[in-house]
Motif scaffolding. Structure first.
Motif, PDB file in Angstrom:
ATOM      1  N   ILE A 138       0.840  -1.203   0.000  1.00  0.00           N
ATOM      2  CA  ILE A 138       0.000   0.000   0.000  1.00  0.00           C
ATOM      3  C   ILE A 138       0.878   1.257   0.000  1.00  0.00           C
ATOM      4  N   GLY A 139       2.004   1.194   0.705  1.00  0.00           N
ATOM      5  CA  GLY A 139       2.921   2.337   0.739  1.00  0.00           C
ATOM      6  C   GLY A 139       3.557   2.610  -0.609  1.00  0.00           C
ATOM      7  N   CYS A 140       3.859   1.557  -1.343  1.00  0.00           N
ATOM      8  CA  CYS A 140       4.438   1.728  -2.680  1.00  0.00           C
ATOM      9  C   CYS A 140       3.440   2.460  -3.583  1.00  0.00           C
ATOM     10  N   HIS A 141       2.171   2.099  -3.461  1.00  0.00           N
ATOM     11  CA  HIS A 141       1.157   2.807  -4.245  1.00  0.00           C
ATOM     12  C   HIS A 141       1.060   4.264  -3.804  1.00  0.00           C
ATOM     13  N   ALA A 142       1.099   4.511  -2.496  1.00  0.00           N
ATOM     14  CA  ALA A 142       1.010   5.890  -1.986  1.00  0.00           C
ATOM     15  C   ALA A 142       2.167   6.741  -2.513  1.00  0.00           C
ATOM     16  N   VAL A 143       3.354   6.162  -2.599  1.00  0.00           N
ATOM     17  CA  VAL A 143       4.507   6.888  -3.145  1.00  0.00           C
ATOM     18  C   VAL A 143       4.247   7.249  -4.609  1.00  0.00           C
ATOM     19  N   HIS A 144       3.616   6.344  -5.333  1.00  0.00           N
ATOM     20  CA  HIS A 144       3.301   6.623  -6.734  1.00  0.00           C
ATOM     21  C   HIS A 144       2.231   7.708  -6.867  1.00  0.00           C
ATOM     22  N   VAL A 145       1.262   7.707  -5.973  1.00  0.00           N
ATOM     23  CA  VAL A 145       0.262   8.782  -5.991  1.00  0.00           C
ATOM     24  C   VAL A 145       0.937  10.114  -5.668  1.00  0.00           C
ATOM     25  N   TYR A 178      -0.191   8.473 -16.788  1.00  0.00           N
ATOM     26  CA  TYR A 178       0.349   7.998 -15.509  1.00  0.00           C
ATOM     27  C   TYR A 178      -0.715   8.053 -14.411  1.00  0.00           C
ATOM     28  N   TRP A 179      -1.445   9.156 -14.369  1.00  0.00           N
ATOM     29  CA  TRP A 179      -2.463   9.324 -13.328  1.00  0.00           C
ATOM     30  C   TRP A 179      -3.517   8.222 -13.428  1.00  0.00           C
ATOM     31  N   ILE A 180      -3.989   7.960 -14.609  1.00  0.00           N
ATOM     32  CA  ILE A 180      -5.034   6.948 -14.787  1.00  0.00           C
ATOM     33  C   ILE A 180      -4.488   5.559 -14.461  1.00  0.00           C
ATOM     34  N   TYR A 181      -3.231   5.308 -14.742  1.00  0.00           N
ATOM     35  CA  TYR A 181      -2.620   4.030 -14.349  1.00  0.00           C
ATOM     36  C   TYR A 181      -2.652   3.869 -12.831  1.00  0.00           C
ATOM     37  N   VAL A 182      -2.212   4.901 -12.108  1.00  0.00           N
ATOM     38  CA  VAL A 182      -2.182   4.851 -10.646  1.00  0.00           C
ATOM     39  C   VAL A 182      -3.598   4.694 -10.087  1.00  0.00           C
ATOM     40  N   VAL A 183      -4.553   5.386 -10.695  1.00  0.00           N
ATOM     41  CA  VAL A 183      -5.947   5.282 -10.260  1.00  0.00           C
ATOM     42  C   VAL A 183      -6.482   3.873 -10.515  1.00  0.00           C
ATOM     43  N   ALA A 184      -6.223   3.326 -11.690  1.00  0.00           N
ATOM     44  CA  ALA A 184      -6.743   1.995 -12.049  1.00  0.00           C
ATOM     45  C   ALA A 184      -6.123   0.902 -11.188  1.00  0.00           C
ATOM     46  N   LEU A 185      -4.897   1.084 -10.751  1.00  0.00           N
ATOM     47  CA  LEU A 185      -4.223   0.096  -9.918  1.00  0.00           C
ATOM     48  C   LEU A 185      -4.824   0.024  -8.518  1.00  0.00           C
ATOM     49  N   TRP A 186      -5.287   1.154  -7.998  1.00  0.00           N
ATOM     50  CA  TRP A 186      -5.721   1.198  -6.607  1.00  0.00           C
ATOM     51  C   TRP A 186      -6.896   0.261  -6.281  1.00  0.00           C
ATOM     52  N   PRO A 187      -7.987   0.206  -7.058  1.00  0.00           N
ATOM     53  CA  PRO A 187      -9.072  -0.726  -6.698  1.00  0.00           C
ATOM     54  C   PRO A 187      -8.610  -2.180  -6.617  1.00  0.00           C
ATOM     55  N   VAL A 188      -7.655  -2.564  -7.459  1.00  0.00           N
ATOM     56  CA  VAL A 188      -7.111  -3.926  -7.403  1.00  0.00           C
ATOM     57  C   VAL A 188      -6.447  -4.155  -6.043  1.00  0.00           C
ATOM     58  N   LEU A 189      -5.609  -3.205  -5.625  1.00  0.00           N
ATOM     59  CA  LEU A 189      -4.921  -3.327  -4.339  1.00  0.00           C
ATOM     60  C   LEU A 189      -5.906  -3.259  -3.180  1.00  0.00           C
ATOM     61  N   TYR A 190      -6.872  -2.377  -3.275  1.00  0.00           N
ATOM     62  CA  TYR A 190      -7.873  -2.220  -2.214  1.00  0.00           C
ATOM     63  C   TYR A 190      -8.620  -3.527  -1.981  1.00  0.00           C
ATOM     64  N   PHE A 191      -9.166  -4.130  -3.021  1.00  0.00           N
ATOM     65  CA  PHE A 191      -9.943  -5.353  -2.839  1.00  0.00           C
ATOM     66  C   PHE A 191      -9.035  -6.515  -2.448  1.00  0.00           C
ATOM     67  N   LEU A 192      -7.840  -6.561  -2.980  1.00  0.00           N
ATOM     68  CA  LEU A 192      -6.920  -7.641  -2.654  1.00  0.00           C
ATOM     69  C   LEU A 192      -6.493  -7.586  -1.192  1.00  0.00           C
ATOM     70  N   VAL A 193      -6.051  -6.436  -0.727  1.00  0.00           N
ATOM     71  CA  VAL A 193      -5.473  -6.312   0.616  1.00  0.00           C
ATOM     72  C   VAL A 193      -6.546  -6.170   1.696  1.00  0.00           C
ATOM     73  N   TYR A 194      -7.580  -5.384   1.431  1.00  0.00           N
ATOM     74  CA  TYR A 194      -8.563  -5.088   2.463  1.00  0.00           C
ATOM     75  C   TYR A 194      -9.647  -6.153   2.592  1.00  0.00           C
ATOM     76  N   PHE A 195      -9.805  -7.001   1.584  1.00  0.00           N
ATOM     77  CA  PHE A 195     -10.861  -8.007   1.625  1.00  0.00           C
ATOM     78  C   PHE A 195     -10.355  -9.442   1.510  1.00  0.00           C
ATOM     79  N   ALA A 196      -9.037  -9.626   1.431  1.00  0.00           N
ATOM     80  CA  ALA A 196      -8.490 -10.989   1.280  1.00  0.00           C
ATOM     81  C   ALA A 196      -8.579 -11.764   2.590  1.00  0.00           C
TER      82      ALA A 196
END
Length: 196
Positions: A138-145, A178-196
């Motif tokens: 999650i931190g790696c994504h935050a750095v990208h945002v 780049y922005w849309i890539y970072v945005v599109a990646l987040w729901p994948v991480l959210y559902f994977l990490v927060y609901f796994a």
């Protein structure tokens, strides 16, 4: 023979800037694929997830879900910014860029406040595999945002200075990709990490 703007844009070769951003996103995809793979190895290798040592810590799913919606909206406003510059609507470009940046900053602030609460509850980078993989992924994504927000601030400055038009908007276009890539990646991480 007069060519339409669409025909001209379709016949233009791929710019170095666009090629560069696509290569960067390829590398970013490999990075996140590795991180997600690591998460899945640890997740599937444990019958109990989160481990008993962290069973009392609940990840903030609702707040993060709202934060996810904010980030998705920012992807749409960034798309609108690019459409605005393509149509020479400079004021709309500036407004959409500023709104996108504000949503990106709000996303980071909310995520930071969530992390402070989780750290206070005992979920830290050093608290085992669960905490470690959570903060790294999650931190790696935050750095990208954060990087995307900084890039966007530069684009906003250039937009305010009148550097973009329907003929010259490479900075907006590459930032949008780049922005849309970072945005599109987040729901994948959210559902994977927060609901796994």
């Amino acid at each position: 023979m007069i060519h339409s703007e669409l025909e001209l844009s379709e016949n233009r070769p791929l710019s170095n800037a666009k090629l560069g951003i696509l290569i960067l996103l390829g590398a970013e995809t490999m990075l996140f694929a590795g991180l997600i793979g690591t998460f899945l190895v640890f997740r599937m290798g444990n019958d109990l997830w989160p481990p008993l040592s962290h069973a009392n810590i609940q990840l903030p799913r609702v707040v993060t879900g709202i934060n996810t919606v904010l980030l998705i909206i920012s992807g749409y406003t960034m798309f609108l910014a690019q459409r605005a510059v393509q149509n020479d609507r400079v004021k709309d470009l500036r407004d959409y860029l500023i709104f996108t940046g504000a949503l990106g900053l709000l996303f980071l602030i909310i995520q930071g406040s969530e992390w402070i609460q989780l750290i206070q509850k005992g979920l830290t980078l050093q608290s085992g595999v669960y905490g470690g993989i959570f903060y790294v992924l999650i931190g790696c994504h935050a750095v990208h945002v954060l990087g995307a927000v900084i890039w966007l601030i530069i684009v906003i400055g250039k937009a305010m200075a009148g550097k973009y038009s329907s003929i010259s908007y490479t900075g907006v276009e590459t930032c949008t990709i780049y922005w849309i890539y970072v945005v599109a990646l987040w729901p994948v991480l959210y559902f994977l990490v927060y609901f796994a």
